[in-house]
Write a protein that holds these residues in place. Structure first.
Motif, PDB file in Angstrom:
ATOM      1  N   UNK A 188       0.803  -1.226   0.000  1.00 43.70           N
ATOM      2  CA  UNK A 188       0.000   0.000   0.000  1.00 43.70           C
ATOM      3  C   UNK A 188       0.837   1.278   0.000  1.00 43.70           C
ATOM      4  N   UNK A 189       2.123   1.161   0.248  1.00 43.93           N
ATOM      5  CA  UNK A 189       2.911   2.371   0.472  1.00 43.93           C
ATOM      6  C   UNK A 189       2.991   3.282  -0.750  1.00 43.93           C
ATOM      7  N   UNK A 190       3.132   2.749  -1.950  1.00 44.33           N
ATOM      8  CA  UNK A 190       3.216   3.602  -3.142  1.00 44.33           C
ATOM      9  C   UNK A 190       1.916   4.384  -3.331  1.00 44.33           C
ATOM     10  N   UNK A 191       0.788   3.717  -3.171  1.00 45.55           N
ATOM     11  CA  UNK A 191      -0.517   4.383  -3.293  1.00 45.55           C
ATOM     12  C   UNK A 191      -0.665   5.441  -2.199  1.00 45.55           C
ATOM     13  N   UNK A 192      -0.282   5.106  -0.967  1.00 47.26           N
ATOM     14  CA  UNK A 192      -0.391   6.052   0.146  1.00 47.26           C
ATOM     15  C   UNK A 192       0.437   7.309  -0.124  1.00 47.26           C
ATOM     16  N   UNK A 193       1.615   7.134  -0.678  1.00 44.62           N
ATOM     17  CA  UNK A 193       2.463   8.289  -1.001  1.00 44.62           C
ATOM     18  C   UNK A 193       1.811   9.137  -2.086  1.00 44.62           C
ATOM     19  N   UNK A 194       1.253   8.502  -3.112  1.00 41.44           N
ATOM     20  CA  UNK A 194       0.563   9.259  -4.180  1.00 41.44           C
ATOM     21  C   UNK A 194      -0.623  10.040  -3.606  1.00 41.44           C
ATOM     22  N   UNK A 195      -1.403   9.402  -2.744  1.00 42.38           N
ATOM     23  CA  UNK A 195      -2.565  10.066  -2.148  1.00 42.38           C
ATOM     24  C   UNK A 195      -2.103  11.251  -1.302  1.00 42.38           C
TER      25      UNK A 195
END
Length: 100
Positions: free
Chosen positions: A23-30
């Motif tokens: 989930x970390x890549x998505x969390x960073x984008x968000x």
């Protein structure tokens, strides 16, 4: 809390530590879309409410429920930890930038 001393790279590292690998890549984008990775970002909404911190917790509900105070919302480690708890409860639905 020493406001605005953390860089975007430091914020990204904190997000990577708080969210699982998948989930970390998505969390960073968000977070980048919501606040520009700025821990003291404050957004104003058309309805008069405001959003605070890295993941832009709204003072119309999520801020009170997950962080309690504005000062906690403006502290990156607390904001990011609360964002993961909110994600666990509701998925990406609460964030305007959920499709980032």
């Amino acid at each position: 809390m020493d406001l605005n001393t953390r860089s975007a790279a430091q914020i990204e590292t904190m997000i990577r530590q708080a969210f699982p690998d998948n989930l970390e890549a998505k969390a960073i984008r968000v977070a980048r879309c919501e606040s520009g990775l700025d821990e003291i970002a404050v957004g104003r909404n058309n309805n008069g409410s405001r959003d605070f911190g890295v993941f832009q917790f709204n003072n119309g509900g999520t801020l009170e429920s997950y962080l309690g105070t504005t000062s906690r919302a403006l502290d990156a480690p607390q904001n990011i930890a609360a964002a993961y708890r909110l994600y666990q409860a509701r998925g990406w639905q609460p964030w305007t930038c959920r499709n980032a």
